[in-house]
Design an enzyme around this catalytic site. Sequence first.
Site, PDB file in Angstrom:
ATOM      1  N   ASP A  30       0.877  -1.379  -0.093  1.00 33.29           N
ATOM      2  CA  ASP A  30      -0.025   0.020   0.060  1.00 33.29           C
ATOM      3  C   ASP A  30       0.928   1.040  -0.020  1.00 33.29           C
ATOM      4  OD1 ASP A  30      -3.161   0.511   1.084  1.00 33.29           O
ATOM      5  OD2 ASP A  30      -1.846   2.196   1.185  1.00 33.29           O
ATOM      6  N   HIS A  98     -11.838  -0.951  -7.028  1.00 38.84           N
ATOM      7  CA  HIS A  98     -11.222  -2.134  -7.656  1.00 38.84           C
ATOM      8  C   HIS A  98     -11.188  -3.048  -6.550  1.00 38.84           C
ATOM      9  CE1 HIS A  98      -8.635  -4.399 -10.871  1.00 38.84           C
ATOM     10  NE2 HIS A  98      -8.743  -5.106  -9.755  1.00 38.84           N
ATOM     11  N   HIS A 100     -10.375  -5.085  -3.445  1.00 38.19           N
ATOM     12  CA  HIS A 100      -8.873  -5.165  -3.036  1.00 38.19           C
ATOM     13  C   HIS A 100      -9.077  -5.634  -1.443  1.00 38.19           C
ATOM     14  CE1 HIS A 100      -9.625  -1.096  -2.710  1.00 38.19           C
ATOM     15  NE2 HIS A 100      -8.974  -0.837  -1.278  1.00 38.19           N
TER      16      HIS A 100
END
Length: 114
Positions: A30, A98, A100
């Site tokens: 991240d 998206h 995740h």
Amino acid sequence: MLDCIFCKIINKEIPGDILYEDNDMMAFKDVNPQAPVHFLVVPKKHIENIMALSEGDYELLEKIFKRINLLAKELGIADNGFRIVNNCNQDGGQTVMHLHFHVLGGRFMQWPPG
Ligand code: DGP
């Protein structure tokens, strides 16, 4: 997906600190880590979030969770423990549309989250 930042990382159009990749998924660090270990596991297929999964997509979740198990061991967070987070839509705090899964470890995780 043209404007999806995670699709761009998956397609290597922008850099990502990639920890794992296969035909189905990618795991990368991240950019804004909230713990000493903080990575994201994403399906390569653009699926907005958990509410957008189709029947055929569910096997992806099995693969992703198996991979999280292996990555947790590789990255040394399995024994002390870690947290898997999936944010969905506005109230869930989802900012990247998206699907995740955050994996956070390397420190004690407070509960409940804010
Ligand atoms: P959320 O949608 O709130 O579950 O979290 C999205 C996460 O994605 C957030 O923790 C920051 C991370 N992120 C956003 N843009 C990028 C990027 O370009 N590269 C990487 N590696 N992570 C990103």
